[in-house]
Design a protein around this motif. Sequence first.
Motif, short mmCIF file in Angstrom:
data_model
loop_
_atom_site.label_atom_id
_atom_site.label_comp_id
_atom_site.label_asym_id
_atom_site.label_seq_id
_atom_site.Cartn_x
_atom_site.Cartn_y
_atom_site.Cartn_z
N THR A 171 0.85 -1.19 0.00
CA THR A 171 0.00 0.00 0.00
C THR A 171 0.89 1.23 0.00
OG1 THR A 171 -1.63 -1.18 1.35
CG2 THR A 171 -1.90 1.20 1.16
N LEU A 172 0.59 2.19 -0.87
CA LEU A 172 1.33 3.45 -0.91
C LEU A 172 0.53 4.52 -0.19
CD1 LEU A 172 3.91 4.82 -2.11
CD2 LEU A 172 2.44 5.60 -3.99
N THR A 173 1.15 5.25 0.74
CA THR A 173 0.46 6.30 1.50
C THR A 173 1.31 7.57 1.52
OG1 THR A 173 1.44 5.72 3.64
CG2 THR A 173 -0.56 4.54 3.01
N ASP A 174 0.64 8.69 1.83
CA ASP A 174 1.39 9.93 2.06
C ASP A 174 1.78 10.01 3.53
OD1 ASP A 174 -0.89 10.66 3.43
OD2 ASP A 174 -1.61 12.06 1.92
N GLU A 175 2.36 11.13 3.93
CA GLU A 175 2.85 11.26 5.31
C GLU A 175 1.72 11.31 6.32
OE1 GLU A 175 5.33 14.70 5.15
OE2 GLU A 175 7.06 13.59 4.34
N GLN A 176 0.51 11.58 5.88
CA GLN A 176 -0.65 11.58 6.78
C GLN A 176 -1.35 10.22 6.81
OE1 GLN A 176 -0.10 14.32 4.59
NE2 GLN A 176 0.91 15.21 6.38
N GLY A 177 -0.84 9.23 6.08
CA GLY A 177 -1.42 7.90 6.08
C GLY A 177 -2.53 7.70 5.06
N ARG A 178 -2.75 8.67 4.19
CA ARG A 178 -3.80 8.53 3.17
C ARG A 178 -3.29 7.69 2.01
NH1 ARG A 178 -4.96 14.92 3.34
NH2 ARG A 178 -2.72 14.77 2.89
N THR A 179 -4.15 6.79 1.53
CA THR A 179 -3.77 5.89 0.45
C THR A 179 -3.62 6.65 -0.86
OG1 THR A 179 -4.94 4.07 1.53
CG2 THR A 179 -4.41 3.80 -0.80
N LEU A 180 -2.56 6.34 -1.60
CA LEU A 180 -2.26 6.99 -2.88
C LEU A 180 -2.35 5.95 -4.00
CD1 LEU A 180 0.86 9.10 -1.80
CD2 LEU A 180 -1.52 9.88 -2.04
N PRO A 181 -2.65 6.41 -5.21
CA PRO A 181 -2.73 5.47 -6.34
C PRO A 181 -1.34 4.92 -6.70
CG PRO A 181 -2.93 7.73 -7.12
CD PRO A 181 -2.98 7.80 -5.63
N LEU A 182 -1.28 3.62 -6.94
CA LEU A 182 -0.03 2.95 -7.22
C LEU A 182 -0.23 2.00 -8.39
CD1 LEU A 182 2.92 2.21 -6.21
CD2 LEU A 182 1.83 0.37 -4.91
N ARG A 183 0.78 1.91 -9.23
CA ARG A 183 0.73 0.97 -10.35
C ARG A 183 1.87 -0.04 -10.18
NH1 ARG A 183 1.26 3.51 -15.93
NH2 ARG A 183 1.09 1.29 -16.46
N VAL A 184 1.55 -1.31 -10.43
CA VAL A 184 2.56 -2.36 -10.45
C VAL A 184 2.82 -2.70 -11.90
CG1 VAL A 184 3.19 -4.68 -9.71
CG2 VAL A 184 1.76 -3.25 -8.24
N GLN A 185 3.98 -2.32 -12.40
CA GLN A 185 4.28 -2.50 -13.81
C GLN A 185 4.81 -3.90 -14.11
OE1 GLN A 185 7.04 0.82 -14.28
NE2 GLN A 185 5.42 2.05 -15.24
N ARG A 186 5.49 -4.50 -13.15
CA ARG A 186 6.10 -5.80 -13.43
C ARG A 186 6.31 -6.52 -12.10
NH1 ARG A 186 11.62 -7.41 -13.76
NH2 ARG A 186 11.97 -9.17 -15.18
N ALA A 187 6.03 -7.82 -12.07
CA ALA A 187 6.27 -8.66 -10.89
C ALA A 187 6.84 -9.98 -11.36
CB ALA A 187 4.97 -8.87 -10.10
N VAL A 188 8.08 -10.30 -10.93
CA VAL A 188 8.77 -11.49 -11.38
C VAL A 188 9.30 -12.26 -10.18
CG1 VAL A 188 10.74 -12.39 -12.68
CG2 VAL A 188 9.42 -10.48 -13.59
N GLN A 189 9.05 -13.56 -10.17
CA GLN A 189 9.59 -14.44 -9.13
C GLN A 189 10.79 -15.19 -9.71
OE1 GLN A 189 7.23 -16.89 -5.88
NE2 GLN A 189 7.24 -18.02 -7.79
N LYS A 190 11.91 -15.19 -8.95
CA LYS A 190 13.14 -15.79 -9.45
C LYS A 190 13.95 -16.34 -8.28
CE LYS A 190 16.23 -12.68 -10.70
NZ LYS A 190 16.83 -11.48 -11.34
N GLU A 191 14.86 -17.24 -8.57
CA GLU A 191 15.73 -17.75 -7.52
C GLU A 191 16.91 -16.81 -7.31
OE1 GLU A 191 18.91 -20.83 -8.86
OE2 GLU A 191 17.03 -21.47 -9.79
N VAL A 192 17.40 -16.76 -6.08
CA VAL A 192 18.60 -15.98 -5.75
C VAL A 192 19.79 -16.92 -5.81
CG1 VAL A 192 19.76 -14.57 -4.02
CG2 VAL A 192 17.28 -14.38 -4.32
N THR A 193 20.70 -16.65 -6.71
CA THR A 193 21.84 -17.53 -6.90
C THR A 193 23.11 -16.88 -6.36
OG1 THR A 193 22.22 -16.59 -9.10
CG2 THR A 193 20.85 -18.56 -8.96
N PRO A 194 24.08 -17.67 -5.93
CA PRO A 194 25.37 -17.11 -5.49
C PRO A 194 26.06 -16.40 -6.65
CG PRO A 194 25.14 -19.40 -4.79
CD PRO A 194 24.04 -19.13 -5.75
N PRO A 195 26.96 -15.44 -6.37
CA PRO A 195 27.67 -14.74 -7.45
C PRO A 195 28.40 -15.73 -8.36
CG PRO A 195 28.04 -13.66 -5.34
CD PRO A 195 27.32 -14.93 -5.04
N GLY A 196 28.21 -15.56 -9.64
CA GLY A 196 28.88 -16.42 -10.61
C GLY A 196 28.13 -17.69 -10.95
N ALA A 197 27.07 -18.01 -10.20
CA ALA A 197 26.32 -19.25 -10.45
C ALA A 197 25.20 -18.97 -11.45
CB ALA A 197 25.75 -19.80 -9.16
#
Length: 418
Positions: A171-197
Amino acid sequence: MKPRPGRQRPQQGRAAWLGVAVLAAALALFAWWQGALGELRAATPAQLLAPQAAAPAPAAAPSPAAAPASRSLGAPLSPLGLAQRREQLELWQGRLERAREALQGYQAAAQYPHESRPLSEHPDQLRPFAPITEERALRMPGGSTTQGVRLRTTQERVFASGMESNRITITLTDEQGRTLPLRVQRAVQKEVTPPGATARTAEVALAVNDTGTQGDLVAGDGTWSVLMQPGAQGFAGFAGTVRLELNLEYAGQPGFLYFDLVYSPEQAATWLPGVREAATPAGLDFFVKAQVHKPGRYVVTGRVDDARGTPVALVQFNGEVGAGAVEFKLPVFGKLIRDAKPEFPLVLRDVEGFLLKPDTFPDRVMLARRIGEQHRSRSYALASFSEAEWQSEERTRYLTELGKDVAEAEQKVRQLQP
């Protein structure tokens, strides 16, 4: 007539030898003074307080008031010796105070065993299944932040196994806690690999929505939701950290956010129905049943409240078990019951567990959560439980060592006191 030089040589030799003798005497006196000062500096407090060798009796007898002091303290110490003694006394008095505090603190904490502790000692364990709530800045991909707005996020868990899911809200809010409009442009699930792997699984796009579906509770309320379920989203053969990366946008400003979930595809054990209880003077024991598929060390934790909902105990099993049907014992210690004075029946709730896998990552395989009330006990009289404190080899060993520290400090303080 000039005196002959030969008659002055004996006089000059005697003068020279006299100068050498005076110089040697001065050096000897200086060396004695330095040695005496070194001995005084090197002396321990006990040596400073030890009675001095008796000096020849003076011509006049000491006064009656001075005689007892001379007998008890010996020869008076120099100002330097007195200062050293005061410094050592203060040092050991501080050590004595800390040693007593350590002993008393351990005695108070060791009244109950490790597997049965007051729940008040662990406020973070009171509601273990509550979502993890955070306030975050809306960060751009380069690291700078958008001023005047905040992201409020929730995450159900950080460890998951098998087909368990992890619900995430944003949820995106301003400093008073009011909800602001937000867009989700991209959501990707991926594995976290060690460096170089190289990643062993492909990235998976997830749907993040505010439509009241797919994990979202209320449509159009400004809270975006998404479900991570690695076992059903292409990660059934992966063990490690799965990351959800989100690209956001607010008022033309981009933002970046991610969530990590430690995932294991294994199923270590499944719960069996029913909870058994057994009461003895030592306490009230709850036995939670499970079918163990993978033997090893299991850690099972539960919470116990009284009939009024007052938290009483955090109870735990931590031990090795074999495969097959087992019971995990969750004990409420007798003295803890006596001290808490709960209103019966006692309620076992919110049980969680995992198989510990040392020296590897992930280091655990989670069991399914058992949310809410799992068992309600019978009623018992408080007097039926023992008031005896917990006894063990560990407790005795710690009390002995802490007692030695106190005794040593007390002895030093007695030696250094005037």
